[in-house]
Design a protein around this motif. Structure first.
Motif, PDB file in Angstrom:
ATOM      1  N   LEU A  34       0.822  -1.194  -0.057  1.00  0.00           N
ATOM      2  CA  LEU A  34       0.005  -0.067  -0.021  1.00  0.00           C
ATOM      3  C   LEU A  34       0.755   1.148  -0.001  1.00  0.00           C
ATOM      4  O   LEU A  34       0.497   2.079  -0.769  1.00  0.00           O
ATOM      5  CB  LEU A  34      -1.123  -0.081   1.118  1.00  0.00           C
ATOM      6  N   VAL A  37       2.226   1.840  -3.463  1.00  0.00           N
ATOM      7  CA  VAL A  37       1.166   2.440  -4.412  1.00  0.00           C
ATOM      8  C   VAL A  37       0.884   3.811  -4.236  1.00  0.00           C
ATOM      9  O   VAL A  37       1.064   4.474  -5.033  1.00  0.00           O
ATOM     10  CB  VAL A  37       0.133   1.482  -4.670  1.00  0.00           C
ATOM     11  N   TRP A  42       0.034   4.926  -8.703  1.00  0.00           N
ATOM     12  CA  TRP A  42      -0.842   4.048  -9.370  1.00  0.00           C
ATOM     13  C   TRP A  42       0.097   2.817  -9.875  1.00  0.00           C
ATOM     14  O   TRP A  42       1.097   2.812 -10.036  1.00  0.00           O
ATOM     15  CB  TRP A  42      -1.709   4.567 -10.550  1.00  0.00           C
ATOM     16  N   LEU A  81      -7.453  -0.274  -1.999  1.00  0.00           N
ATOM     17  CA  LEU A  81      -6.965  -0.013  -3.317  1.00  0.00           C
ATOM     18  C   LEU A  81      -8.159  -0.029  -3.947  1.00  0.00           C
ATOM     19  O   LEU A  81      -9.082  -0.873  -3.872  1.00  0.00           O
ATOM     20  CB  LEU A  81      -5.929  -0.796  -3.985  1.00  0.00           C
ATOM     21  N   LEU A  88      -4.525   0.554 -10.650  1.00  0.00           N
ATOM     22  CA  LEU A  88      -4.968   0.581  -9.317  1.00  0.00           C
ATOM     23  C   LEU A  88      -4.528   1.959  -8.506  1.00  0.00           C
ATOM     24  O   LEU A  88      -3.142   2.378  -8.589  1.00  0.00           O
ATOM     25  CB  LEU A  88      -4.056  -0.795  -8.621  1.00  0.00           C
ATOM     26  N   TYR A  89      -5.583   2.524  -7.654  1.00  0.00           N
ATOM     27  CA  TYR A  89      -5.174   3.783  -6.860  1.00  0.00           C
ATOM     28  C   TYR A  89      -5.446   3.319  -5.499  1.00  0.00           C
ATOM     29  O   TYR A  89      -6.261   2.681  -4.957  1.00  0.00           O
ATOM     30  CB  TYR A  89      -6.015   4.661  -7.344  1.00  0.00           C
ATOM     31  N   PRO A  90      -4.775   4.147  -4.800  1.00  0.00           N
ATOM     32  CA  PRO A  90      -4.940   4.124  -3.367  1.00  0.00           C
ATOM     33  C   PRO A  90      -6.475   4.622  -2.910  1.00  0.00           C
ATOM     34  O   PRO A  90      -6.775   5.747  -3.472  1.00  0.00           O
ATOM     35  CB  PRO A  90      -4.023   4.967  -2.732  1.00  0.00           C
TER      36      PRO A  90
END
Length: 404
Positions: A34, A37, A42, A81, A88-90
């Motif tokens: 985590l 990212v 991303w 995410l 994929l984004y937080p």
């Protein structure tokens, strides 16, 4: 404000550290995934898996050995995410991305898509209603044969249900809630993220400023265009204005970056003010690592930027006919300390439990010494272990490069 002078070496090291590819590593667990990212903004998703899926490789280059299942847990169970538009984004930054989602309806590129959605209101209602009652559901669960057809020259032609889901996702109405094999399972956005992720008291201006700073710090040093390209394209005009505002406020510091040859790189570059103080020390002392990079890694995804900073003209050759490829189907650049020194052409042979190195293409001027060869060999062994095979095969001709 006067421009900072940054040597090419210091710029490369700043960029590598910003991308978490220096000597220090995050912990290879969910917390480390985590954090990674979050730092690099991303993870790009791509179906190609000649070695492994790209987002797994990007994490491996930074974390080493980790559990791939932890990525799925962070998305679908922990909801830390979220998947949107093949990235994929937080989830903690969802408020910013919702600005981009809302801007889709006014973006010129999206006008024909919005018109098609309007012409297919029954399909839109069917999808949202069924997801509300039965979700998550796969794309194949929906029948779009009675809809006004979506026309394109590519594979999306007449894939009405699939396109409606894609466009609803672009608007932020639905998200990917899981997978059944390779097929995505969709659900309403409010069931794919925590409730507090959908609530924001921050103004759009504040969200834009924070995202622009995150993008700048993820790149280390970058031009305005490079910063914009890290963020959704529908709001890049707003990001451009934000860069100017942050420059006037002294939060982004203008810089001139030296080239690997004589002179300086074109354009005005920017460094975040918090990173300025450490630049002189990068010239004197710094520790890196040796690893291989996915063709979609954020360090090299901007090909022109990678060539300007590292001197490697990288091109992916997946779609190039085999007899015309120069470096291989899935050639992976090799990062050694603060340089891109080579491309490795790899292949995983699962029947023989072997990671096959078809070729190693060194960059011009790279020394063929044993220390570099051993470092690359260790990286290859580690990547082989990550892909689940037990041995590395290096042809005799490749061994002459000092790999073994």
């Amino acid at each position: 404000m006067s421009e900072l002078e940054i040597s090419n070496r210091a710029a490369r090291r700043l960029v590598i550290d910003a991308q978490l590819l220096g000597a220090e590593r995050q912990s290879p667990d969910r917390r480390g995934i985590l954090a990674t990212v979050d730092r690099i903004i991303w993870l790009q998703l791509d179906p190609t898996s000649a070695v492994a899926r790209s987002h797994y490789l990007v994490l491996w280059s930074r974390l080493g050995q980790y559990e791939r299942e932890d990525v799925a847990r962070l998305i679908y169970r922990d909801q830390r995410l979220f998947e949107w538009r093949a990235f994929l984004y937080p989830t903690r930054h969802l408020s910013f991305y919702r600005l981009a989602m809302r801007s889709m309806s006014t973006n010129p590129y999206w006008q024909p898509r919005m018109a098609w959605m309007q012409a297919n209101l029954p399909l839109r209602r069917q999808i949202l209603s069924r997801l509300r009652r039965e979700g998550p559901l796969a794309t194949s669960a929906f029948d779009g044969r009675d809809a006004v057809s979506w026309h394109s020259t590519g594979w999306t032609n007449d894939r009405n249900s699939s396109q409606m889901l894609e466009f609803l996702s672009a608007q932020g109405r639905v998200l990917v809630a899981g997978r059944s094999g390779q097929e995505r399972l969709w659900d309403l956005t409010e069931r794919c993220v925590p409730a507090n992720a959908l609530v924001s008291t921050a103004s759009p201006t504040k969200l834009m400023r924070e995202a622009t700073i995150r993008a700048t710090r993820a790149l280390g040093v970058a031009t305005a265009t490079q910063i914009q390209n890290m963020l959704p394209y529908t709001i890049r005009d707003s990001i451009a204005k934000t860069i100017v505002s942050l420059g006037r406020a002294g939060e982004l510091v203008p810089a001139r970056v030296g080239s690997s040859a004589d002179g300086t790189l074109k354009g005005r570059w920017y460094v975040h003010a918090a990173d300025v103080a450490r630049i002189p020390s990068l010239e004197r002392s710094w520790s890196g690592r040796t690893t291989l990079l996915s063709p979609f890694d954020t360090l090299i995804r901007d090909r022109a930027r990678a060539e300007a900073l590292f001197g490697m003209r990288y091109r992916i050759e997946i779609y190039v006919p085999k007899d015309k490829r120069q470096h291989g189907y899935f050639a992976m650049p090799v990062l050694h300390d603060d340089e891109l020194i080579a491309r490795v052409d790899p292949r995983v042979d699962r029947e023989k439990d072997t990671f096959v190195v078809n070729a190693v293409h060194l960059q011009p001027g790279v020394k063929r010494d044993r220390d570099t060869g051993r470092a690359l060999a260790r990286a290859l062994d580690d990547l082989a272990q990550f892909t689940g095979v037990s041995r590395v095969s290096i042809p005799a001709g490749v061994g002459l490069l000092g790999l073994r």
